[in-house]
Design an enzyme around this catalytic site. Structure first.
Site, PDB file in Angstrom:
ATOM      1  N   LYS A  37       0.837  -1.203   0.000  1.00  0.00           N
ATOM      2  CA  LYS A  37       0.000   0.000   0.000  1.00  0.00           C
ATOM      3  C   LYS A  37       0.874   1.256   0.000  1.00  0.00           C
ATOM      4  CE  LYS A  37      -3.522   2.188   2.901  1.00  0.00           C
ATOM      5  NZ  LYS A  37      -4.396   2.015   4.067  1.00  0.00           N
ATOM      6  N   GLU A  66      10.523  -4.702   4.486  1.00  0.00           N
ATOM      7  CA  GLU A  66      10.571  -6.108   4.056  1.00  0.00           C
ATOM      8  C   GLU A  66      10.240  -6.221   2.570  1.00  0.00           C
ATOM      9  OE1 GLU A  66       9.028  -4.915   6.683  1.00  0.00           O
ATOM     10  OE2 GLU A  66       9.192  -6.256   8.416  1.00  0.00           O
ATOM     11  N   GLY A  72      -4.855  -2.198   5.379  1.00  0.00           N
ATOM     12  CA  GLY A  72      -4.079  -3.352   4.905  1.00  0.00           C
ATOM     13  C   GLY A  72      -4.791  -4.670   5.160  1.00  0.00           C
ATOM     14  N   ARG A  73      -5.277  -4.858   6.387  1.00  0.00           N
ATOM     15  CA  ARG A  73      -5.901  -6.153   6.734  1.00  0.00           C
ATOM     16  C   ARG A  73      -7.311  -6.280   6.183  1.00  0.00           C
ATOM     17  NH1 ARG A  73      -4.825  -2.755  10.690  1.00  0.00           N
ATOM     18  NH2 ARG A  73      -6.410  -2.008  12.144  1.00  0.00           N
ATOM     19  N   GLU A 101      -4.865  -7.094  15.161  1.00  0.00           N
ATOM     20  CA  GLU A 101      -4.360  -5.766  14.785  1.00  0.00           C
ATOM     21  C   GLU A 101      -5.490  -4.746  14.898  1.00  0.00           C
ATOM     22  OE1 GLU A 101      -1.002  -5.600  11.806  1.00  0.00           O
ATOM     23  OE2 GLU A 101      -2.510  -4.458  10.731  1.00  0.00           O
ATOM     24  N   HIS A 103      -5.175 -33.689  17.927  1.00  0.00           N
ATOM     25  CA  HIS A 103      -4.083 -34.542  18.387  1.00  0.00           C
ATOM     26  C   HIS A 103      -2.973 -33.727  19.034  1.00  0.00           C
ATOM     27  CE1 HIS A 103      -5.803 -38.113  16.445  1.00  0.00           C
ATOM     28  NE2 HIS A 103      -6.334 -37.184  15.661  1.00  0.00           N
ATOM     29  N   LYS A 109       8.276  -0.509  12.381  1.00  0.00           N
ATOM     30  CA  LYS A 109       8.880   0.017  11.162  1.00  0.00           C
ATOM     31  C   LYS A 109       9.942   1.069  11.503  1.00  0.00           C
ATOM     32  CE  LYS A 109       4.817  -0.992   8.226  1.00  0.00           C
ATOM     33  NZ  LYS A 109       3.907  -0.605   7.161  1.00  0.00           N
TER      34      LYS A 109
END
Ligand code: G6Q
Length: 540
Positions: A208, A214, A269-270, A355, A386, A506
């Protein structure tokens, strides 16, 4: 509306009093009292069957939870979101992911401009591009069609695309090979591209802001990787596209804005997997099925906007989360999809929920005096059974569970699906009803083992069922959780749409990067100083 702190609201206090009366009541009693409870506490809407009968609630609880939702101004807040009010107040932004799945004839104005045509313009451009790649019409620099697609992005620019790709794999064009790179750890990039050739590879740089460390690091490595093989700057135009709101930075990186698919600052973003950030999804399943997914989102949006609270899936789901979080003091929610294709759904939900609602101050900046967002976690069934289900069944913590399942499997094979679904029903039943000492005695279990084999039960769960996993159903499921998060944030009076905690990371890393590469004087705490010094020493 003026902020009245949650604890001071009579509706919250009524729930506190009600909690005292219900805390000790067992689900065994609740089911015995109402033979139709399994149907009374169930909703059937938009193709989703939502059984919430195995919750520690009565009709009175639902009434009081709905009253709290109403008193929190939820109705007005839903309208404010859908009509583009700047409800993300700390960033002064509208929150309009619902516009991403609007019908072309809708009008959603923001600062006097209808956003809907902008959305559809981008969708059309994405569709045209996807058709070219999928048909082989788009050729790489050396004239070969694209076979490999690598999405580079992180957080909201990765988790949604990965989850959707995995969830909809059944519907994908199988001769295209998809990889996702997110971590700045070089291993992620190296392994993702290990067996690929640049001639047939397209990189999607999804960011965005187009400034994220990263993603930019991986994108530069992808550029170098491509140029090492194709040896011509002009190849970038054929092998890179960008998904971003930052055209300037995209151009600076060297990607032609003709190869950029845009979105807007009102897409968090999410909340972006159905924006241009979903290009990898559209490449995988094609524009027609992508639009079916959007239609699923839209159906749930309409349901949320128009349905009375007691019958609204997101409201009931959201208020049940509030109920356990704020009254039972449950710290977590387990999301347990009994569908292998949904294996990344819990990871996706972790970002969406945590978030959004991991906040400690209200909209006006006051410290909250109650619990906000719980921890979401989970694994696909039956694998979790399990491993960690032991703690859910017999541990000391109350963990409300969401089971997600489908009546039909996409891959019929012998009795697999019967076995899978019998486990969903059995687990929810066992959690709710447990196993008593009397039952164990009747089974002649040795006395010493009775405490160990006793299941107290009374452990709540929801079951969400649909016919089968389709793009449309995925859209509905995601929108259900998006809006459930909204409901919770509204009650907790927090900004569910900012993420200052992410921004901090960041900034901090950027401060230490030059220090790792130099001998400058270190002015951190003694622990950080020592760690940096050791790293410098080892990397001399
Ligand atoms: C999501 C967050 C965060 C964001 C990533 C990537 O809501 O804001 O997870 O998506 O930090 O950001 P960019 O897309 O700007 O690279």
């Amino acid at each position: 509306m003026a902020e009245i702190l949650l604890r001071d609201m009579p509706e919250f206090q009524a729930l506190e009093a009600h909690f005292e009366t219900i805390e000790k009541t067992h689900l065994r009693e609740l089911f015995a009292d109402d033979p139709k409870r399994g149907e009374t506490f169930a909703l059937n809407a938009e193709g989703l069957y939502f059984d919430y009968s195995k919750n520690r609630i009565t009709a009175e609880t639902v009434k009081l939870l709905v009253a709290l939702a109403e008193a929190s101004g939820l109705k007005a807040k839903i309208e404010a979101m859908f009509t583009g009010e700047k409800i993300n107040i700390t960033e002064n932004r509208a929150v309009l992911h619902v516009a991403l799945r609007s019908a072309p004839n809708e009008v959603i104005n923001l600062d006097g401009v209808n956003q809907v045509p902008l959305v559809h313009e981008v969708l059309d451009a994405m569709s045209a591009f996807c058709n070219k790649i999928r048909s082989g019409e788009w050729k790489g620099f050396t004239g070969k069609p694209i076979k490999n697609i690598v999405n580079i992005g992180i957080g909201g620019s990765d988790l949604g695309p990965v989850m959707a790709y995995e969830a909809l794999k059944y519907y994908t064009q199988r001769d295209l090979n998809f990889r996702f790179v997110s971590n700045v750890d070089s291993t992620d990039f190296v392994e993702a591209t290990y067996d690929l050739n640049a001639e047939e590879t397209l990189f999607i740089v999804a960011s965005k802001t187009f400034t994220t460390l990263e993603t930019m690091t991986n994108a530069h490595s992808a550029r170098a990787w491509t140029l090492a093989e194709l040896k011509d700057e002009k190849s970038i135009a054929k092998h890179f596209v960008a998904l971003s709101t930052n055209a300037e930075a995209v151009t600076r990186f060297g990607i032609d804005t003709a190869n950029m698919f845009g979105f807007w600052d009102w897409v968090g973003g999410r909340y972006s997997m159905d924006s241009a950030i979903g290009l990898s999804t559209m490449l995988a399943i094609g524009p027609v099925q992508f639009k079916e997914m959007l239609a699923g989102f839209h159906a749930m949006d309409e349901h949320f906007r128009t349905t009375e609270f007691a019958k609204s899936l997101p409201v009931v789901l959201g208020m049940l989360t509030v109920w356990y979080n704020d009254f039972f003091n449950a710290q977590t929610v387990a999301v347990l999809p009994y569908e292998q294709y949904l294996k990344r759904f819990p990871a996706y939900l972790q970002q969406l929920t945590m978030e959004s609602n991991g906040k400690h101050v209200t909209l006006s900046g006051a410290q909250v005096t109650y619990e906000t967002g719980p921890i979401f976690w989970g694994e696909p069934g039956t694998n979790g059974q399990h491993s960690f289900y032991q703690l859910i069944h017999q541990g000391t913590k109350l963990i409300p569970c969401d089971f997600i399942g489908f009546f039909e499997t996409l891959n019929p094979l012998g009795d697999h699906h019967t076995f899978l679904m019998s486990n969903v029903f059995a687990q929810a039943e066992a959690l709710a009803f447990g196993k008593t000492a009397e039952e164990l005695e009747a089974e002649k279990v040795p006395e010493a083992l009775i405490p160990h084999k006793t299941f107290e039960g009374n452990r709540p769960s929801n079951i969400i069922l649909a016919d089968k996993l389709t793009p449309e159903v995925l859209g509905k499921l995601v929108a259900l959780y998006e809006h459930s998060v909204f409901v919770q944030g509204c009650v907790w009076q927090i900004d569910s749409f900012d993420q200052w905690g992410v921004e901090l990371g960041k900034v901090l890393a950027n401060r230490i990067i030059p220090e790792l590469k130099s001998d400058s004087e270190l002015k951190h705490d003694s622990s950080t100083n020592k760690l940096i010094a050791m790293y410098r020493e080892k990397n001399k």
